[in-house]
Write a protein that holds these residues in place. Structure first.
Motif, PDB file in Angstrom:
ATOM      1  N   ARG A  13       0.836  -1.183   0.000  1.00  0.00           N
ATOM      2  CA  ARG A  13       0.000   0.000   0.000  1.00  0.00           C
ATOM      3  C   ARG A  13       0.880   1.244   0.000  1.00  0.00           C
ATOM      4  NH1 ARG A  13      -4.179  -0.519   2.667  1.00  0.00           N
ATOM      5  NH2 ARG A  13      -4.477   1.695   2.370  1.00  0.00           N
ATOM      6  N   GLU A  14       0.289   2.360  -0.391  1.00  0.00           N
ATOM      7  CA  GLU A  14       1.035   3.619  -0.539  1.00  0.00           C
ATOM      8  C   GLU A  14       0.479   4.722   0.356  1.00  0.00           C
ATOM      9  OE1 GLU A  14       3.787   4.676  -2.199  1.00  0.00           O
ATOM     10  OE2 GLU A  14       4.226   2.573  -2.560  1.00  0.00           O
ATOM     11  N   GLY A  15      -0.377   4.353   1.268  1.00  0.00           N
ATOM     12  CA  GLY A  15      -0.929   5.321   2.210  1.00  0.00           C
ATOM     13  C   GLY A  15      -1.621   4.557   3.308  1.00  0.00           C
ATOM     14  N   GLY A  41      -6.914   6.738  -7.385  1.00  0.00           N
ATOM     15  CA  GLY A  41      -5.584   6.851  -6.780  1.00  0.00           C
ATOM     16  C   GLY A  41      -5.295   5.602  -5.972  1.00  0.00           C
ATOM     17  N   SER A  42      -5.508   4.462  -6.628  1.00  0.00           N
ATOM     18  CA  SER A  42      -5.463   3.155  -5.948  1.00  0.00           C
ATOM     19  C   SER A  42      -4.070   2.743  -5.508  1.00  0.00           C
ATOM     20  CB  SER A  42      -5.983   2.072  -6.904  1.00  0.00           C
ATOM     21  OG  SER A  42      -5.153   2.038  -8.072  1.00  0.00           O
ATOM     22  N   GLY A  43      -3.016   3.376  -6.099  1.00  0.00           N
ATOM     23  CA  GLY A  43      -1.683   2.826  -5.875  1.00  0.00           C
ATOM     24  C   GLY A  43      -1.663   1.382  -6.351  1.00  0.00           C
ATOM     25  N   ASP A  64      -4.866   4.792 -11.330  1.00  0.00           N
ATOM     26  CA  ASP A  64      -3.729   5.519 -10.771  1.00  0.00           C
ATOM     27  C   ASP A  64      -2.878   6.011 -11.944  1.00  0.00           C
ATOM     28  OD1 ASP A  64      -2.359   5.517  -7.711  1.00  0.00           O
ATOM     29  OD2 ASP A  64      -0.997   5.985  -9.369  1.00  0.00           O
ATOM     30  N   SER A  65      -2.305   7.194 -11.782  1.00  0.00           N
ATOM     31  CA  SER A  65      -1.503   7.760 -12.874  1.00  0.00           C
ATOM     32  C   SER A  65      -0.121   7.117 -12.978  1.00  0.00           C
ATOM     33  CB  SER A  65      -1.365   9.277 -12.694  1.00  0.00           C
ATOM     34  OG  SER A  65      -0.902   9.567 -11.396  1.00  0.00           O
ATOM     35  N   PHE A  69       2.341   1.016 -10.710  1.00  0.00           N
ATOM     36  CA  PHE A  69       1.406   0.583  -9.648  1.00  0.00           C
ATOM     37  C   PHE A  69       0.257  -0.219 -10.259  1.00  0.00           C
ATOM     38  CE2 PHE A  69       2.345   4.408  -6.604  1.00  0.00           C
ATOM     39  CZ  PHE A  69       3.466   3.759  -6.117  1.00  0.00           C
ATOM     40  N   ALA A  88      -4.359   6.025 -15.469  1.00  0.00           N
ATOM     41  CA  ALA A  88      -5.032   7.227 -15.976  1.00  0.00           C
ATOM     42  C   ALA A  88      -5.136   8.244 -14.849  1.00  0.00           C
ATOM     43  CB  ALA A  88      -6.435   6.872 -16.481  1.00  0.00           C
ATOM     44  N   ASP A  89      -5.562   9.439 -15.217  1.00  0.00           N
ATOM     45  CA  ASP A  89      -5.819  10.467 -14.210  1.00  0.00           C
ATOM     46  C   ASP A  89      -7.146  10.154 -13.515  1.00  0.00           C
ATOM     47  OD1 ASP A  89      -4.851  13.595 -13.701  1.00  0.00           O
ATOM     48  OD2 ASP A  89      -6.959  13.190 -13.246  1.00  0.00           O
ATOM     49  N   ILE A  90      -7.182  10.368 -12.209  1.00  0.00           N
ATOM     50  CA  ILE A  90      -8.410  10.026 -11.469  1.00  0.00           C
ATOM     51  C   ILE A  90      -9.613  10.868 -11.907  1.00  0.00           C
ATOM     52  CG2 ILE A  90      -7.366   9.039  -9.395  1.00  0.00           C
ATOM     53  CD1 ILE A  90      -7.646  11.716  -7.992  1.00  0.00           C
ATOM     54  N   ALA A 103      -8.486   7.102  -1.259  1.00  0.00           N
ATOM     55  CA  ALA A 103      -7.685   7.112  -0.027  1.00  0.00           C
ATOM     56  C   ALA A 103      -6.350   7.793  -0.278  1.00  0.00           C
ATOM     57  CB  ALA A 103      -7.464   5.685   0.464  1.00  0.00           C
ATOM     58  N   GLY A 104      -6.155   8.912   0.373  1.00  0.00           N
ATOM     59  CA  GLY A 104      -4.855   9.585   0.332  1.00  0.00           C
ATOM     60  C   GLY A 104      -4.475  10.157  -1.020  1.00  0.00           C
ATOM     61  N   ALA A 105      -5.443  10.402  -1.874  1.00  0.00           N
ATOM     62  CA  ALA A 105      -5.103  10.914  -3.207  1.00  0.00           C
ATOM     63  C   ALA A 105      -5.841  12.199  -3.563  1.00  0.00           C
ATOM     64  CB  ALA A 105      -5.383   9.846  -4.267  1.00  0.00           C
ATOM     65  N   PHE A 108      -4.105  15.715  -4.173  1.00  0.00           N
ATOM     66  CA  PHE A 108      -3.400  16.072  -5.408  1.00  0.00           C
ATOM     67  C   PHE A 108      -4.284  16.950  -6.294  1.00  0.00           C
ATOM     68  CE2 PHE A 108      -1.229  12.072  -4.255  1.00  0.00           C
ATOM     69  CZ  PHE A 108       0.093  12.497  -4.323  1.00  0.00           C
TER      70      PHE A 108
HETATM   71  C1  LIG Z   1      -0.678   8.388  -1.077  1.00  0.00           C
HETATM   72  S1  LIG Z   1      -0.906   7.344  -2.460  1.00  0.00           S
HETATM   73  C2  LIG Z   1      -2.318   6.379  -1.940  1.00  0.00           C
HETATM   74  C3  LIG Z   1      -2.462   5.095  -2.711  1.00  0.00           C
HETATM   75  C4  LIG Z   1      -3.581   4.163  -2.240  1.00  0.00           C
HETATM   76  N1  LIG Z   1      -4.886   4.784  -2.257  1.00  0.00           N
HETATM   77  C5  LIG Z   1      -3.288   3.617  -0.864  1.00  0.00           C
HETATM   78  O1  LIG Z   1      -3.926   4.064   0.097  1.00  0.00           O
HETATM   79  O2  LIG Z   1      -2.415   2.753  -0.755  1.00  0.00           O
HETATM   80  C6  LIG Z   1      -1.626   8.448  -3.659  1.00  0.00           C
HETATM   81  C7  LIG Z   1      -1.762   7.831  -5.047  1.00  0.00           C
HETATM   82  O3  LIG Z   1      -2.473   8.747  -5.888  1.00  0.00           O
HETATM   83  C8  LIG Z   1      -1.897   8.690  -7.189  1.00  0.00           C
HETATM   84  N2  LIG Z   1      -2.270   9.954  -7.869  1.00  0.00           N
HETATM   85  C9  LIG Z   1      -1.981  11.206  -7.486  1.00  0.00           C
HETATM   86  N3  LIG Z   1      -2.564  12.095  -8.316  1.00  0.00           N
HETATM   87  C10 LIG Z   1      -3.224  11.372  -9.247  1.00  0.00           C
HETATM   88  C11 LIG Z   1      -4.028  11.715 -10.374  1.00  0.00           C
HETATM   89  N4  LIG Z   1      -4.291  12.990 -10.686  1.00  0.00           N
HETATM   90  N5  LIG Z   1      -4.560  10.720 -11.096  1.00  0.00           N
HETATM   91  C12 LIG Z   1      -4.313   9.416 -10.785  1.00  0.00           C
HETATM   92  N6  LIG Z   1      -3.590   9.036  -9.716  1.00  0.00           N
HETATM   93  C13 LIG Z   1      -3.038  10.003  -8.961  1.00  0.00           C
HETATM   94  C14 LIG Z   1      -0.416   8.486  -6.938  1.00  0.00           C
HETATM   95  O4  LIG Z   1       0.228   7.930  -8.062  1.00  0.00           O
HETATM   96  C15 LIG Z   1      -0.436   7.555  -5.736  1.00  0.00           C
HETATM   97  O5  LIG Z   1      -0.417   6.194  -6.121  1.00  0.00           O
END
Ligand SMILES: C[S@@+](CC[C@H](N)C(=O)[O-])C[C@H]1O[C@@H](n2cnc3c(N)ncnc32)[C@H](O)[C@@H]1O
Length: 234
Positions: A13-15, A41-43, A64-65, A69, A88-90, A103-105, A108
């Motif tokens: 996980r990334e958050g 922003g699934s990571g 996720d961009s 991941f 892709a972009d969220i 979660a945690g995205a 951005f």
């Molecule tokens: C803090 S991590 C959280 C990942 C995951 N939700 C978790 O909890 O493990 C944030 C994620 O958002 C993605 N991200 C950030 N901005 C984004 C965007 N505009 N479109 C897609 N993904 C994005 C990043 O690549 C990263 O994987």
């Protein structure tokens, strides 16, 4: 591979995140078993198993961009026809979705901006759950200010105002738990220890930043953290 991704590749996980919190969020919206879900922003998909458990009939589009991941996620859930990963972009994910989990995205994009943008992607009656950095006490210590480096982190009232500005009702909130944070930080600590002996200066700087982040959270976790919010268009 950049130093940042030497640290951030291959982690589950990334958050911060915990299955209890996903179950709680799904309960708040009473999502149906056949829901269409977006993990924005699934990571690498750390929340996907708990999302599948909370809504067993749902399909999950995980976006996720960062393409590696998504490659990890697609490999991890290759045998699950209800899970699809997309690099892709969220904000470009094509709905309709009954439930968006982020979660945690969201930071951005910005809370108001993301909620406004997702409105057209939500099915009627659909809802969104997101976690966002939050100050739990006024006047946080300097270490917390330093960590956010000018990011306009706000308190719960500020997040409520951002939700309202997007034309959404806030259904429920809860702070993201210590267990959720440790599920993120403990594997990262193990990774830092493994990478440290052979790290070059660029990687050492990334490892230092990660250690600062986790030490700051552990020292000041009652001052700041993430707030989990469940919202629905008003
Ligand atoms: C803090 S991590 C959280 C990942 C995951 N939700 C978790 O909890 O493990 C944030 C994620 O958002 C993605 N991200 C950030 N901005 C984004 C965007 N505009 N479109 C897609 N993904 C994005 C990043 O690549 C990263 O994987």
């Amino acid at each position: 591979m950049t130093a940042f991704f030497k640290l951030h590749s291959g982690l589950d996980r990334e958050g911060p995140g915990h299955p209890d919190e996903i179950a709680w969020a799904v309960e708040q919206v009473g999502a149906s078993g056949a829901a269409r879900m977006l993990d924005a922003g699934s990571g690498p998909g750390g929340d996907v198993p708990a999302l599948r458990t909370a809504m067993p009939g749902a399909t999950i589009l995980a976006v996720d961009s960062h393409a590696p991941f998504i490659d990890d996620l697609n490999a991890r859930f290759a045998d699950d026809p209800q899970v699809t990963g997309q690099a892709a972009d969220i904000m470009t994910a094509q709905g309709p979705f009954d439930f968006i989990w982020c979660a945690g995205a969201i930071y951005f994009v910005g809370v108001t901006e993301a909620l406004s943008g997702w409105r057209a992607a939500l099915a009627p009656g659909g809802a969104i759950a997101f976690s966002q950095a939050c100050l739990f006490r006024p006047d946080p210590p300097a270490a917390v200010d330093t960590l956010f480096e000018g990011y306009p982190v706000t308190d719960e009232a500020g997040i409520k105002a951002q939700v309202a500005a997007a034309g959404y009702d806030l259904l429920a909130t809860r702070p993201v738990s210590d267990a959720a944070w440790e599920a993120y930080f403990q594997p990262m600590e193990t990774r830092i220890a493994a990478l440290r002996p052979d790290a070059d200066p660029a990687l050492n700087a990334v490892l230092d930043d990660a250690e600062t982040e986790l030490a700051t959270w552990r020292a000041h976790r009652r001052d700041f953290g993430y707030l989990l919010c469940v919202v629905r268009p008003a």
